[in-house]
Design a protein around this motif. Sequence first.
Motif, PDB file in Angstrom:
ATOM      1  N   VAL A  53       0.861  -1.197   0.000  1.00  0.00           N
ATOM      2  CA  VAL A  53       0.000   0.000   0.000  1.00  0.00           C
ATOM      3  C   VAL A  53       0.889   1.236   0.000  1.00  0.00           C
ATOM      4  CG1 VAL A  53      -1.767   1.268   1.281  1.00  0.00           C
ATOM      5  CG2 VAL A  53      -1.822  -1.231   1.222  1.00  0.00           C
ATOM      6  N   GLU A  54       0.522   2.228  -0.784  1.00  0.00           N
ATOM      7  CA  GLU A  54       1.334   3.445  -0.898  1.00  0.00           C
ATOM      8  C   GLU A  54       1.561   4.067   0.472  1.00  0.00           C
ATOM      9  OE1 GLU A  54      -0.184   6.308  -3.570  1.00  0.00           O
ATOM     10  OE2 GLU A  54      -0.156   4.985  -5.315  1.00  0.00           O
ATOM     11  N   PRO A  55       2.787   4.541   0.750  1.00  0.00           N
ATOM     12  CA  PRO A  55       3.067   5.168   2.060  1.00  0.00           C
ATOM     13  C   PRO A  55       2.161   6.345   2.376  1.00  0.00           C
ATOM     14  CG  PRO A  55       5.106   4.703   0.888  1.00  0.00           C
ATOM     15  CD  PRO A  55       3.988   4.420  -0.076  1.00  0.00           C
ATOM     16  N   SER A  56       1.783   7.130   1.350  1.00  0.00           N
ATOM     17  CA  SER A  56       0.916   8.283   1.591  1.00  0.00           C
ATOM     18  C   SER A  56      -0.446   7.839   2.110  1.00  0.00           C
ATOM     19  CB  SER A  56       0.752   9.100   0.308  1.00  0.00           C
ATOM     20  OG  SER A  56       0.326   8.278  -0.762  1.00  0.00           O
ATOM     21  N   ILE A  57      -1.007   6.761   1.537  1.00  0.00           N
ATOM     22  CA  ILE A  57      -2.296   6.246   2.006  1.00  0.00           C
ATOM     23  C   ILE A  57      -2.135   5.630   3.386  1.00  0.00           C
ATOM     24  CG2 ILE A  57      -4.110   4.558   1.544  1.00  0.00           C
ATOM     25  CD1 ILE A  57      -3.585   4.919  -1.426  1.00  0.00           C
ATOM     26  N   ARG A  58      -1.052   4.896   3.560  1.00  0.00           N
ATOM     27  CA  ARG A  58      -0.810   4.207   4.834  1.00  0.00           C
ATOM     28  C   ARG A  58      -0.684   5.199   5.994  1.00  0.00           C
ATOM     29  NH1 ARG A  58       3.635   1.481   3.390  1.00  0.00           N
ATOM     30  NH2 ARG A  58       5.121   2.865   4.412  1.00  0.00           N
ATOM     31  N   GLU A  59       0.110   6.233   5.802  1.00  0.00           N
ATOM     32  CA  GLU A  59       0.349   7.192   6.881  1.00  0.00           C
ATOM     33  C   GLU A  59      -0.849   8.113   7.123  1.00  0.00           C
ATOM     34  OE1 GLU A  59       2.839   6.899   8.841  1.00  0.00           O
ATOM     35  OE2 GLU A  59       3.597   5.246   7.622  1.00  0.00           O
ATOM     36  N   PHE A  60      -1.797   8.141   6.180  1.00  0.00           N
ATOM     37  CA  PHE A  60      -3.003   8.943   6.369  1.00  0.00           C
ATOM     38  C   PHE A  60      -4.085   8.147   7.098  1.00  0.00           C
ATOM     39  CE2 PHE A  60      -7.070  10.767   5.161  1.00  0.00           C
ATOM     40  CZ  PHE A  60      -6.849  12.129   5.319  1.00  0.00           C
ATOM     41  N   ILE A  61      -4.235   6.870   6.749  1.00  0.00           N
ATOM     42  CA  ILE A  61      -5.326   6.062   7.296  1.00  0.00           C
ATOM     43  C   ILE A  61      -5.033   5.584   8.711  1.00  0.00           C
ATOM     44  CG2 ILE A  61      -6.532   3.846   7.033  1.00  0.00           C
ATOM     45  CD1 ILE A  61      -6.460   4.259   4.043  1.00  0.00           C
ATOM     46  N   ILE A  62      -3.791   5.158   8.983  1.00  0.00           N
ATOM     47  CA  ILE A  62      -3.470   4.566  10.286  1.00  0.00           C
ATOM     48  C   ILE A  62      -3.751   5.524  11.447  1.00  0.00           C
ATOM     49  CG2 ILE A  62      -1.564   3.717  11.713  1.00  0.00           C
ATOM     50  CD1 ILE A  62      -0.483   2.289   9.276  1.00  0.00           C
ATOM     51  N   PRO A  63      -3.373   6.820  11.392  1.00  0.00           N
ATOM     52  CA  PRO A  63      -3.727   7.717  12.509  1.00  0.00           C
ATOM     53  C   PRO A  63      -5.230   7.849  12.725  1.00  0.00           C
ATOM     54  CG  PRO A  63      -1.997   8.696  11.164  1.00  0.00           C
ATOM     55  CD  PRO A  63      -2.498   7.498  10.421  1.00  0.00           C
ATOM     56  N   ILE A  64      -6.014   7.813  11.642  1.00  0.00           N
ATOM     57  CA  ILE A  64      -7.472   7.894  11.787  1.00  0.00           C
ATOM     58  C   ILE A  64      -8.003   6.664  12.520  1.00  0.00           C
ATOM     59  CG2 ILE A  64      -9.659   7.973  10.527  1.00  0.00           C
ATOM     60  CD1 ILE A  64      -8.255   9.549   8.359  1.00  0.00           C
ATOM     61  N   ILE A  65      -7.524   5.485  12.123  1.00  0.00           N
ATOM     62  CA  ILE A  65      -7.929   4.247  12.804  1.00  0.00           C
ATOM     63  C   ILE A  65      -7.534   4.303  14.270  1.00  0.00           C
ATOM     64  CG2 ILE A  65      -7.548   1.754  12.901  1.00  0.00           C
ATOM     65  CD1 ILE A  65      -7.165   1.797   9.876  1.00  0.00           C
ATOM     66  N   ASP A  66      -6.355   4.818  14.559  1.00  0.00           N
ATOM     67  CA  ASP A  66      -5.867   4.907  15.932  1.00  0.00           C
ATOM     68  C   ASP A  66      -6.772   5.814  16.779  1.00  0.00           C
ATOM     69  OD1 ASP A  66      -3.958   4.431  18.027  1.00  0.00           O
ATOM     70  OD2 ASP A  66      -3.172   6.440  17.677  1.00  0.00           O
TER      71      ASP A  66
END
Length: 278
Positions: A53-66
């Motif tokens: 998964v693209e780093p930009s998508i990964r670093e955007f979604i994970i904080p929201i899930i957290d």
Amino acid sequence: MEELSVGKFQWLIEELIRVGIKMGLALVIIIAGFWIGSKIKGIIRRRMIARDVEPSIREFIIPIIDVIFKLLVILTAINTVGVQITSFAAIMAGLAAGVGLSLQGSLSNFAGGLLIILFKPFKVGDYIEALGHGGTIEAISILYTTITTVNQQVVILPNSSLLNNPVMNYSIKPNRRLDIKIGISYSDDLEKAQKVLKEMLENEPLVLKEQPVTVEVLEFGDSSINLAVRAFTKREDYWDAYFKLYKKTKMILDDNGISIPFPQTEMRIVQPNDDFTK
């Protein structure tokens, strides 16, 4: 009267114990929930990396899930204490409305970050120029995009500003055009200068052979004929080719007796008794 006082004291002790147990249980829920959340976040991150998964998508979604998971844990702990979630939700909704009005800029940054992730005008690893800064994108977070400049300065740019202003992305296309503007004297052989500069481009390994090279008159300057020397190179070779070809241009013109003029100013000192008619 004494029995009544003893009864009230015992009731108070029992209530304190009951509330203390609930508070302790809520604290345990928060600690355990946050710990489990960190583990889940790590698992999601590793799975995203494994699935490329693209780093930009990964670093955007994970904080929201957290944030969502921590909010659920806190609501569960509040319910354990005895506070009704519906009442708490109504209070939070009112607070959210007030906070939202005061954080309009942050909300617009969040919306900007979401649109950047969806439409992908740039991604992590791209080299961009925007808002007067140029650098490689290190992260696209919920509110801000972080870039690192060529001199290793970290610049944090608001997502909303990036979305609403021009962004030059140098990493979308695989090739870049290298432009060299060089001036030669009016008295020099123009065709010879064009010939040797074109041979220089054709013989340079960093120049792409399948792309056209250009050596043409760009303009007539005050003290020189300015030539446009243009060639294409791979994106990752751009700066190596830039420095190399600028140096070779000077050396080749010198070797062929072609001068690179520079502006000169003639200053005359006039004495008071000089005859200006002469």
